[in-house]
Design a protein around this motif. Structure first.
Motif, PDB file in Angstrom:
ATOM      1  N   PRO A  67      26.839   6.479  -2.758  1.00 21.74           N
ATOM      2  CA  PRO A  67      26.032   5.790  -1.753  1.00 21.74           C
ATOM      3  C   PRO A  67      25.511   4.458  -2.277  1.00 21.74           C
ATOM      4  O   PRO A  67      25.265   4.298  -3.467  1.00 21.74           O
ATOM      5  CB  PRO A  67      24.872   6.744  -1.479  1.00 21.74           C
ATOM      6  N   PRO A 103      22.423   2.043  -2.323  1.00 19.77           N
ATOM      7  CA  PRO A 103      20.987   2.199  -2.061  1.00 19.77           C
ATOM      8  C   PRO A 103      20.445   1.115  -1.126  1.00 19.77           C
ATOM      9  O   PRO A 103      19.754   0.197  -1.539  1.00 19.77           O
ATOM     10  CB  PRO A 103      20.367   2.108  -3.460  1.00 19.77           C
ATOM     11  N   SER A 104      20.780   1.236   0.164  1.00 17.97           N
ATOM     12  CA  SER A 104      20.396   0.214   1.133  1.00 17.97           C
ATOM     13  C   SER A 104      19.014   0.463   1.733  1.00 17.97           C
ATOM     14  O   SER A 104      18.442  -0.435   2.335  1.00 17.97           O
ATOM     15  CB  SER A 104      21.416   0.179   2.276  1.00 17.97           C
ATOM     16  N   GLY A 105      18.526   1.695   1.604  1.00 20.92           N
ATOM     17  CA  GLY A 105      17.265   2.041   2.257  1.00 20.92           C
ATOM     18  C   GLY A 105      17.480   2.600   3.650  1.00 20.92           C
ATOM     19  O   GLY A 105      16.545   3.079   4.282  1.00 20.92           O
ATOM     20  N   PHE A 106      18.714   2.545   4.146  1.00 21.04           N
ATOM     21  CA  PHE A 106      19.041   3.097   5.454  1.00 21.04           C
ATOM     22  C   PHE A 106      19.634   4.484   5.275  1.00 21.04           C
ATOM     23  O   PHE A 106      20.241   4.792   4.255  1.00 21.04           O
ATOM     24  CB  PHE A 106      20.031   2.207   6.204  1.00 21.04           C
ATOM     25  N   VAL A 107      19.456   5.319   6.283  1.00 17.98           N
ATOM     26  CA  VAL A 107      20.018   6.665   6.268  1.00 17.98           C
ATOM     27  C   VAL A 107      20.943   6.828   7.465  1.00 17.98           C
ATOM     28  O   VAL A 107      21.070   5.915   8.283  1.00 17.98           O
ATOM     29  CB  VAL A 107      18.897   7.739   6.267  1.00 17.98           C
ATOM     30  N   HIS A 108      21.573   8.000   7.573  1.00 15.20           N
ATOM     31  CA  HIS A 108      22.571   8.201   8.621  1.00 15.20           C
ATOM     32  C   HIS A 108      22.010   8.050  10.031  1.00 15.20           C
ATOM     33  O   HIS A 108      22.747   7.727  10.951  1.00 15.20           O
ATOM     34  CB  HIS A 108      23.234   9.572   8.470  1.00 15.20           C
ATOM     35  N   ASP A 109      20.734   8.233  10.219  1.00 13.65           N
ATOM     36  CA  ASP A 109      20.186   8.118  11.577  1.00 13.65           C
ATOM     37  C   ASP A 109      19.285   6.894  11.757  1.00 13.65           C
ATOM     38  O   ASP A 109      18.490   6.841  12.689  1.00 13.65           O
ATOM     39  CB  ASP A 109      19.467   9.397  11.994  1.00 13.65           C
ATOM     40  N   THR A 110      19.431   5.897  10.890  1.00 11.49           N
ATOM     41  CA  THR A 110      18.697   4.638  11.054  1.00 11.49           C
ATOM     42  C   THR A 110      19.165   3.966  12.343  1.00 11.49           C
ATOM     43  O   THR A 110      20.366   3.849  12.587  1.00 11.49           O
ATOM     44  CB  THR A 110      18.945   3.697   9.865  1.00 11.49           C
ATOM     45  N   GLU A 126      15.648  -0.467  13.813  1.00 12.90           N
ATOM     46  CA  GLU A 126      15.078  -0.327  12.471  1.00 12.90           C
ATOM     47  C   GLU A 126      15.830  -1.195  11.461  1.00 12.90           C
ATOM     48  O   GLU A 126      15.226  -1.845  10.606  1.00 12.90           O
ATOM     49  CB  GLU A 126      15.125   1.134  12.026  1.00 12.90           C
TER      50      GLU A 126
END
Length: 55
Positions: free
Chosen positions: A14, A16-23, A27
């Motif tokens: 991964p 490390p963008s700070g975003f997750v799969h449901d961003t 947002e």
């Protein structure tokens, strides 16, 4: 032209963008104004469905 089917498989990690799969797109934009800009949008159907379910 011939097809080269000898793809090198590399381990995936991964970013490390700070975003997750449901961003959501809202947002991810973080208040940025994209007026006059060209954007490439992916996974647009999920975002549109989410928008209409949770206005």
């Amino acid at each position: 032209m011939t097809a080269d089917n000898h793809y090198k498989i590399t381990p995936q990690e991964p970013i490390p963008s700070g975003f997750v799969h449901d961003t959501t797109a809202v947002e991810a934009l973080g208040g940025r104004d994209l007026s006059g800009k060209t954007a490439i949008v992916t996974d647009v159907l999920r975002q549109i469905n989410r928008f209409f379910r949770n206005p």
